[in-house]
Scaffold this active site. Structure first.
Site, PDB file in Angstrom:
ATOM      1  CE  LYS A 190      20.184  37.336  15.242  1.00 11.14           C
ATOM      2  NZ  LYS A 190      21.361  37.905  14.576  1.00 11.14           N
ATOM      3  CG  HIS A 218      19.687  32.321  15.048  1.00 12.00           C
ATOM      4  ND1 HIS A 218      20.929  32.367  14.478  1.00 12.00           N
ATOM      5  CD2 HIS A 218      18.909  33.080  14.229  1.00 12.00           C
ATOM      6  CE1 HIS A 218      20.897  33.105  13.365  1.00 12.00           C
ATOM      7  NE2 HIS A 218      19.681  33.539  13.201  1.00 12.00           N
ATOM      8  CE1 TYR A 223      22.897  35.296  10.981  1.00  6.62           C
ATOM      9  CE2 TYR A 223      23.723  37.450  11.611  1.00  6.62           C
ATOM     10  CZ  TYR A 223      22.666  36.604  11.369  1.00  6.62           C
ATOM     11  OH  TYR A 223      21.381  37.076  11.521  1.00  6.62           O
ATOM     12  CG  ASP A 277      21.645  41.184  14.796  1.00 11.60           C
ATOM     13  OD1 ASP A 277      21.089  41.036  15.900  1.00 11.60           O
ATOM     14  OD2 ASP A 277      21.591  40.343  13.881  1.00 11.60           O
TER      15      ASP A 277
END
Length: 288
Positions: A77, A110, A52, A47
């Site tokens: 996401k 997200h 990120y 994931d």
């Protein structure tokens, strides 16, 4: 059956492994090695997220693992800030380019709100989420994504998509751990055949400081992290523990014990929770 082989089947027939490696806060130049190590160990679900800033490294780790691509479930996401069709469509293609992958197994929105509005605004961005959702639907039709879903969506947010689009969200990835178990939301999702995924199962490490959790972990002769992951597992959710260290990954996957109904109930009733230094993150109730 190995923990790694256990899956849920999404409503479109795609199988999603119940244990995933989370990669939040692992930098792009460090994430390839943990991802490769996890996959070699048996993990089959990774994931990540555009936010990120480590998708490139995650893609590299997938290639370096030597595990066949079709054996791995990869999720990313769409940035919470993106609430329109064109930008969402472009961001999906950029993720594939960054990760050097032909397709993703899943991509999710997200958050229903841009991060700066989380815990500060009542605007749920219904229109914008439908726009981004349409981009995800189209990417799925084009074969770029095998499944699509959402994260941190409340029932009203889910209903918006269910009532106004052709595709029901296949998953809802939510904050769910001992001390913060959103039962009503989980029930709503499961009644609507939406698979629930639990992020931050160890409460960003803060569960380690709770004496009740420690006592119950001792009783089963497991670590606090194992107890927390098993707890989410027994709520019938996909669990996404984050780990960089292979020893921790291995321990996180050692879940062959069962928490009794009585202990599950005790754990479910823990309510006071302090996220300590992580409390400023919007997902933990903070503000940006």
């Amino acid at each position: 059956m190995m923990i790694f082989d256990e899956t849920f089947t999404l409503t479109n027939g795609v199988k999603i492994p119940k244990l995933a490696l989370g990669t939040w806060e692992i930098p792009d130049d460090e994430v390839a090695s943990p991802v490769a190590a996890a996959l070699k160990m048996g993990y089959r679900h990774i994931d990540t997220a555009q936010a990120y800033h480590n998708e490139k490294g995650v893609g590299q780790g997938i290639r370096e693992s030597g595990i066949q691509r079709d054996q791995i479930f990869v999720n990313s996401k769409v940035e919470a800030e993106i609430k329109n069709y064109q930008e969402a469509k472009k961001s999906i293609d950029e993720t594939l380019t960054r990760m050097e992958l032909d397709y993703l197994d899943m991509m999710i929105i997200h958050n229903p709100q841009p991060w700066r509005e989380v815990n500060q605004s009542s605007d749920r961005h219904f229109e914008g989420n439908l726009e981004t959702w349409r981009a995800l639907e189209d990417a799925m039709k084009e074969g770029k994504l095998r499944a699509i879903g959402v994260s941190s969506f409340e029932p009203e947010d889910l209903k918006n998509l269910i009532d106004n689009s052709d595709t029901k969200p296949l998953v809802n990835q939510i904050l769910c751990h001992i001390g913060a178990t959103p039962k009503k939301l989980i029930d709503f999702c499961q009644k609507n055949d939406i698979v629930v995924e639990s992020f931050s199962p160890v409460a960003h490490g803060e569960a380690m400081n709770n004496s009740t959790i420690k006592e119950i972990a001792d009783k089963y002769d497991v670590s606090v992290a194992q107890l927390c992951i098993r707890y989410d597992w027994q709520l019938n959710t996909v669990v996404l523990p984050k780990a960089k260290n292979p020893d921790h990954m291995k321990q996180d996957a050692a879940l062959n014990f069962e928490i009794s109904a009585e202990d599950m109930s005790t754990l479910e009733n823990i309510t006071s929770f302090d996220y300590g230094s992580a409390g400023h993150f919007p997902v933990f109730g903070g503000k940006m």
